[in-house]
Structure formats: C-alpha cells, structure tokens
Design a protein around this motif. Structure first.
Motif, PDB file in Angstrom:
ATOM      1  N   PHE B 102       0.838  -1.198   0.000  1.00 48.19           N
ATOM      2  CA  PHE B 102       0.000   0.000   0.000  1.00 48.19           C
ATOM      3  C   PHE B 102       0.875   1.250   0.000  1.00 48.19           C
ATOM      4  O   PHE B 102       1.581   1.507   0.971  1.00 48.19           O
ATOM      5  N   ILE B 104       0.662   4.966   0.427  1.00 50.50           N
ATOM      6  CA  ILE B 104      -0.226   6.067   0.805  1.00 50.50           C
ATOM      7  C   ILE B 104       0.562   7.373   0.690  1.00 50.50           C
ATOM      8  O   ILE B 104       0.238   8.368   1.334  1.00 50.50           O
ATOM      9  N   VAL B 160      10.107  -2.210   7.685  1.00 52.65           N
ATOM     10  CA  VAL B 160       9.222  -1.140   8.144  1.00 52.65           C
ATOM     11  C   VAL B 160       7.966  -1.131   7.271  1.00 52.65           C
ATOM     12  O   VAL B 160       8.066  -1.135   6.044  1.00 52.65           O
ATOM     13  N   ASN B 161       6.803  -1.137   7.922  1.00 50.79           N
ATOM     14  CA  ASN B 161       5.523  -1.147   7.224  1.00 50.79           C
ATOM     15  C   ASN B 161       5.439   0.037   6.246  1.00 50.79           C
ATOM     16  O   ASN B 161       5.622   1.188   6.637  1.00 50.79           O
ATOM     17  N   ILE B 163       2.951   1.340   4.662  1.00 48.96           N
ATOM     18  CA  ILE B 163       1.836   2.281   4.843  1.00 48.96           C
ATOM     19  C   ILE B 163       2.307   3.447   5.698  1.00 48.96           C
ATOM     20  O   ILE B 163       2.102   4.619   5.384  1.00 48.96           O
ATOM     21  N   LEU B 164       2.983   3.113   6.800  1.00 51.20           N
ATOM     22  CA  LEU B 164       3.407   4.147   7.742  1.00 51.20           C
ATOM     23  C   LEU B 164       4.516   5.010   7.159  1.00 51.20           C
ATOM     24  O   LEU B 164       4.457   6.243   7.233  1.00 51.20           O
ATOM     25  N   SER B 165       5.539   4.364   6.563  1.00 49.50           N
ATOM     26  CA  SER B 165       6.673   5.170   6.090  1.00 49.50           C
ATOM     27  C   SER B 165       6.226   6.117   4.981  1.00 49.50           C
ATOM     28  O   SER B 165       6.630   7.284   4.968  1.00 49.50           O
ATOM     29  N   VAL B 167       3.269   7.427   4.493  1.00 53.83           N
ATOM     30  CA  VAL B 167       2.449   8.506   5.049  1.00 53.83           C
ATOM     31  C   VAL B 167       3.313   9.527   5.771  1.00 53.83           C
ATOM     32  O   VAL B 167       3.157  10.737   5.598  1.00 53.83           O
ATOM     33  N   VAL B 168       4.261   9.033   6.575  1.00 55.00           N
ATOM     34  CA  VAL B 168       5.098   9.955   7.346  1.00 55.00           C
ATOM     35  C   VAL B 168       5.934  10.821   6.403  1.00 55.00           C
ATOM     36  O   VAL B 168       6.128  12.012   6.650  1.00 55.00           O
ATOM     37  N   LEU B 169       6.376  10.220   5.289  1.00 56.58           N
ATOM     38  CA  LEU B 169       7.150  11.002   4.316  1.00 56.58           C
ATOM     39  C   LEU B 169       6.307  12.131   3.711  1.00 56.58           C
ATOM     40  O   LEU B 169       6.852  13.171   3.336  1.00 56.58           O
TER      41      LEU B 169
END
Lengths: 310, 365
Positions: B102, B104, B160-161, B163-165, B167-169
């Motif tokens: 994913f 995002i 590292v998931n 989705i999270l990386s 989004v944080v970027l």
C-alpha cells in the motif's frame, strides 16, 4: 529545573491524543482488527466534538458525541470485516475518506462561513488535592484537565484487562490464533466487534480533545497526521498498552520540542524543526519493526469454515 | 490480502473463448460492469438522501455535478487537467498494490517531484524547450522515485511497514516544499508560499485557445499504454502480478518478492513525481503550497475501485475527475458543500466492496 518542569508539564497533555487513539488501536489490534481509519476518525471526532460542544455548551457532551460517532464507524468496520470478511485495509481506507468528508460537511453545515471563527471554552485544569502539592511531580503530573487523568486511567484499565484478567488472556489469544481461540469457545466475532467499536470511539475522543485543549478553535488541518503516527506508535509499543504509554511520551515530547524550538528561534528554519517528529518516527520505526512484537493475526480476517489458518 | 484487490475478477479465468462461447463472454463482462453501475447508482441515492436531509435539492446538485464537465469547453479542459494527476496518483497507488503493498505517499512523491522539476526549471531557465522540458519531467519522476525509494529501502532492509513510512514522508514533504517556497526560490509577492516562475522552456505547450489544454494530457495517454504493456507483456510485469496474486507461490517459483515489492514502490513514486512535474510545467508554472490538492485520496479511491485492473484505471479516473470538477459548481449552484462528493466517492467504494459478496451469493444459486 524550571525549563524541564515546563517541558514535562506541556508534554503530559500533548500525550493525551496519542494515548487515547493508540490504546484504541491496540485494543482492536490485539483481537486482530487492524484499523487504518484513525486519521479520518480523529478529524471527525475533532469536528463533532467541537460542534456539539459549541451547540450544547458542554465539552463532556461533545466528547461523548465524538466517541459515539467514531464508534459507529468502528461498528461498520467490524461488521464488514468479521461478518462479510472484506479486506481490513480497504474498508479502513474507505471509512477514512467517508469520515473526512463527513467532518467537512458537518462543519460547513453547522457553522458555515463566518468572519470570526467560533470558539468553545477550553478544558479547565483540575489539580488533584494533596497530590498536586508535591513539589515538581505535583506540578508535572497532577495539575491538568480531567481528560488527562482519564486517558491515563483508560490506558491502565486496558493493560489491566489484557494482562491481569482471565478474559483478557482469552481476548489476546484471538489476535494470535483465532482458530485456536474459537475451538476453546471464545466468541471471536463478538470480541472483534466490541473492541473495534470501543477502540474507534477512543480514537474519536482523541480527536475531540484537540480543539478543546489549546485554543478552543477548530481548524481543518489540526489533526496533522497524528492519526497515522498513532499506528506507528502501536507498532513501536509492540501492541502492549504499558509500552504504548512510554511511546506516547516520546511522540508528545517530539511535538512539544518542535513547537518550543520554533518559538525560541534557534537559527534553523522552522520547517526543519517541524519535520523533527516525523523524521524521528521514521527512525524509531526501524527499531520497532526489527524488535517489537505484533499480534500474528493482525489485519487478517477469520473464517471459521476456512482451513487456511495459522 | 484478498484476491479481489490484486487480481481482477476477470473473464480470463474461464476456458479460452471460441466462437461458440461468445454468450459466455458477454455474461462475464456483465458480471464485471454491472457492479460498478449498481454501486454508483446506490451511492447517488444515499448521497441524494443526505442532500435532501440537509434541505437542498438533490436533483439540482447532481445535475451540476454530472454536467459541468461537458457543458463548456472550459469545464472539459479542467476535467482533463484534473484527470492527469488523479490518474497518475492512482497508478502510484495501484502499481505497488499489484505486489500487495500500500503506497499512501503519492502526495509526498508528487510534491517532491514538483520540487525536482521546479528546481531545474528555475536553475536552467535559459535553456530551450527541447532540452529543458524533458529535463524537468525526468527530474520530477526521479525525485518522486527517490522519495518513494526511502520507504522501499526501509521496507526491504528493515521490514518497516510501507503504509506508515509513505504517510510519514508526506508530512516531511510538506515542510520541505514550504522551505523551498519560502527560503530557496521564494516569490515574496505571491502572498502565499510559492516559488518564482520556471523558465519559458519548462512549460508544456498548450493546444487550442481559451483555455488551452496542456500537452501533459497527451503524455499521460502515452503513459497509460506504456504501463498497460509493461504489466501485461513483460516478465517483470507478470512477476509483479504473480507476487500480488499469491506471495508464497511466487516465492516457490523463485521470484525475488521483496526486491520486486520495493521496485513497485519506486516505480509508483516515479509516476507520482511525474504528476508533480506535469502540474508545475502544465498548470501552475511554479510550485506552490497546497498544489497536491486532494490527489492522494482520489488516487487511492480510483486505485481501489479498479480492483487490480490497470485497464480500468484511466476510465475510473476520468469519472472521478468529472465528479471533482462538478463538486465546485454544485457548491455554487445548489449550495451543497463540496465534501458531499467525497462522501459519495467513499460510498461507491463501499458498495463496490459489498457487490463482491452479493455477486458470490447470487452466483452460488
């Protein structure tokens, strides 16, 4: 010393949105439901909490309304993933969009375009008698608004439930192996449903806290990615409520640090200071995914009739 | 990962179609198309009920949502200009999704791509168009690829998931472009964080008059063909689809799955970065804060609605562009807030998911 006291005193309320939302995420996650609609639910919670507080004149009612509306979204997520077994990420993303749309629609309908943005009263500090008189600790820990105490109480309660009760043990087993849990007579669907409803409600409350704590204003971008950071926090804490408290302190500390550095003007462009919490998140995730544990059935639906389990 | 996401419920799974099997093909095609129609109709019915509940006229609202794109040349051009970033962000989501990942982060990849494009557009503003324009577009794609590459690196090296990386970027990129627009090449007169304009040679030429359509639209059509060929006719494309369809089977057959998933993210980032460069070169002529609009969300919606079919993406993206262009005029003419369209889009997606269940039930009988 004064500097540290002030930093910690600011950090504790900043932990609240992270705590409430992350504990909500952990709660449903331990039953195997991986909610990814947090960002949307926090925005919706902020909007509904603000609007109801504004109309009714009570922050308590506003917060309850935010819990309720986010809980309804959680119910939809639970139904679609446990009963209909639709993909958890996809349903979560669809609910994220729907919640974003609903938040914008509600604010525009209730408030419309105004010259002066409407204000709600911010939460009052309620120092705990006796405890707040302790030097240093009293000021840092026991002189805050009621939601701060509530957030910590909820964290402890969820930890107690999961690790100190028999039903908590059964509950945690669902996220590890639902088939085994099912064969022991644990109701997988019911556990996943209530934990997702309550967990989503907590995420909504986390959003509602934002307009109530600092300014009394609602702004569109006020959640600012906290909903996503909360998922990172759940992973960082290994999906365990007590470690999530420590992780929340880290995230809140970064947030306060960035704000204070921006105010102090330390010679670095403020954009780089504001990047800090996000860059720190990326770095800690490297460690989180290396060493932290996660429920082995996280994000996967359970079908009693399927042989593919484990 | 459910099959409905990565593998289209396609007619190809049936026996090879001979002349005698035409009715069967028609039936299979109907099974594909009917759920879309039913979902759209149901979403509009529910949306109409909400509009009626807040005391507005749903028919007036839907009329302006659906017709604005086609009533005037201006509306049509605006729709095509929206179609480009929506479709490219949809690819940025759908290409990694083909390998089960994913993304995002199309928003951040688009903004960093725009930064890369605008940097060359300003620094080399004296170059002629034949040199500068390709440089700007390539720089955009490369910058987007590098930005997604950070997430791909963290995913393949440290699990590292993604989705999270990704989004944080996004949130890091917001600060990055704010810095570029207020410190590196600021336009102080803009009253809004924005860079100075790029050189003449960096602008995509327009077609026609009042208003012209930028040639990024044609470039995007070309890209649609390239991606379709890549996914269907190359071995890498086949491997990507194999990974998404069944990870373990792909591993057993010796496909290097984690490298492929990383590559999928990087390619997705490149496409989003190109979207950023096209926005700079075709629409704004500079970089400005907020240029990412809601393309991330729309791209994800389109990517999820296509359910793994790269062929369906351009058409769905066009439909979403029509709704988005219509949303503004709906707010003006029927006083229904623009957010209503986002709710309708989310409803279409949910009904589409539910249609899988309904289809399975109906076919069993």
């Amino acid at each position: 010393m004064g500097e540290i006291t002030e930093f910690l005193t600011l950090m504790i309320p900043a932990m609240v949105p992270f705590l409430l939302a992350a504990q909500g995420t952990v709660l449903s996650g331990r039953a195997g439901v991986f909610n990814v609609s947090q960002e949307g639910l926090m925005v919706l919670g902020a909007a509904v909490g603000f609007l109801v507080s504004f109309k009714v004149g009570s922050n308590v009612v506003g917060m309850a309304a935010a819990f309720a509306i986010a809980g309804v979204f959680g119910l939809v997520l639970a139904y679609m993933t446990t009963q209909l077994r639709l993909d958890q990420f996809v349903v979560g993303l669809a609910l994220y969009f729907a919640a974003l749309g609903a938040a914008g629609l509600l604010y525009r309908e209730v408030i419309g375009v105004t010259m002066e943005p409407p204000l709600i009263p911010t939460l009052e500090d309620k120092p705990i008698p006796l405890l707040s008189d302790i030097p240093f600790l009293g000021e840092v820990l026991f002189d805050h608004d009621l939601v701060v105490y509530l957030a910590f109480a909820i964290s402890v309660a969820i930890w107690w439930f999961m690790y100190k009760t028999r039903s908590g043990l059964a509950f945690r087993s669902i996220g590890e192996n639902p088939k085994a849990a099912d064969s022991l007579g644990i109701n997988v669907t019911w556990a996943r449903t209530w934990s997702t409803v309550v967990g989503s409600g907590l995420v909504g409350m986390a959003g509602a806290y934002l307009p109530m704590v600092y300014t009394g204003l609602y702004t569109e971008g006020m959640v600012a990615g906290r909903g996503w950071l909360v998922i990172a926090l759940a992973f960082l804490g290994g999906w365990r409520p007590h470690l999530v408290i420590a992780g929340a302190a880290f995230f809140a500390g970064m947030e306060v640090l960035a704000l204070r550095a921006q105010v102090a003007g330390i010679g670095i462009p403020h954009q780089f200071v504001l990047m800090l919490p996000y860059v720190a998140t990326l770095l800690v995730m490297v460690f989180a995914f290396r060493w932290a544990r996660q429920p082995s059935f996280l994000g996967r639906n359970y079908d009693r009739e399927s042989r593919l389990v484990g | 990962m459910s099959d409905t996401l990565t593998a289209p419920p396609s007619a190809a799974s049936g026996p090879p179609a001979g002349p005698g099997q035409r009715p069967r093909r028609v039936v299979e095609a109907l099974w594909l198309v009917v759920p879309y129609i039913v979902s759209v109709v149901l979403a509009f019915v529910v949306g109409g009920l909400i509009i009626a509940a807040i005391g507005r006229d749903p028919f007036a609202a839907f009329e302006s949502v659906l017709t604005t794109s086609f009533n005037t040349r201006f509306g049509t051009i605006e729709t095509l200009h929206k179609w480009v970033p929506v479709l490219l962000c949809a690819y940025a989501f759908a290409i990694p999704l083909a390998t089960g990942k994913f993304n995002i982060g199309a928003e951040g990849q688009l903004l960093v791509g725009a930064t890369g494009g605008v940097a060359l557009g300003i620094l080399w503003s004296d170059l002629p168009m034949v040199l500068l324009l390709p440089c700007v577009l390539v720089a955009g794609a490369l910058s987007g690829a590098v930005w997604a590459g950070i997430a791909a690196f963290l995913m393949t090296k440290f699990q590292v998931n993604e989705i999270l990386s990704t989004v944080v970027l996004n949130f890091i990129s917001f600060q990055l472009i704010d810095y570029v627009a207020s410190h590196v090449w600021p336009d102080r007169g803009a009253g809004h964080p924005a860079t100075t304009p790029v050189g003449e040679g960096a602008l995509l030429p327009g077609i026609g008059q009042a208003p012209p359509m930028h040639t990024g639209v044609l470039l995007t059509v070309f890209l649609v063909i390239v991606i379709a060929v890549f996914m269907r006719r190359t071995s890498t494309g086949f491997e990507m689809r194999a990974v998404g369809a069944n990870l373990r089977a792909a591993q057993v057959h010796g496909i290097r799955t984690s490298r492929l998933a990383g590559a999928g993210l990087v390619v997705g980032g490149a496409v989003a970065g190109l979207a950023g460069a096209i926005e700079v070169a075709g629409v704004h002529g500079k970089m400005l804060e907020g240029m990412q609009s809601n393309f991330l969300i729309l791209g994800i919606i389109v990517g999820l609605m296509a359910r793994g079919s790269m062929l369906a993406l351009p058409f769905i993206a066009f439909g979403i562009a029509v709704l988005e262009v219509g949303a503004g005029s709906m707010q003006r003419t029927a006083q229904v807030p623009v957010e209503m369209v986002l709710i309708i889009e989310a409803l279409i997606l949910l009904f589409l998911l539910l249609s899988d269940i309904a289809r399975a039930k109906i076919r069993r009988h």
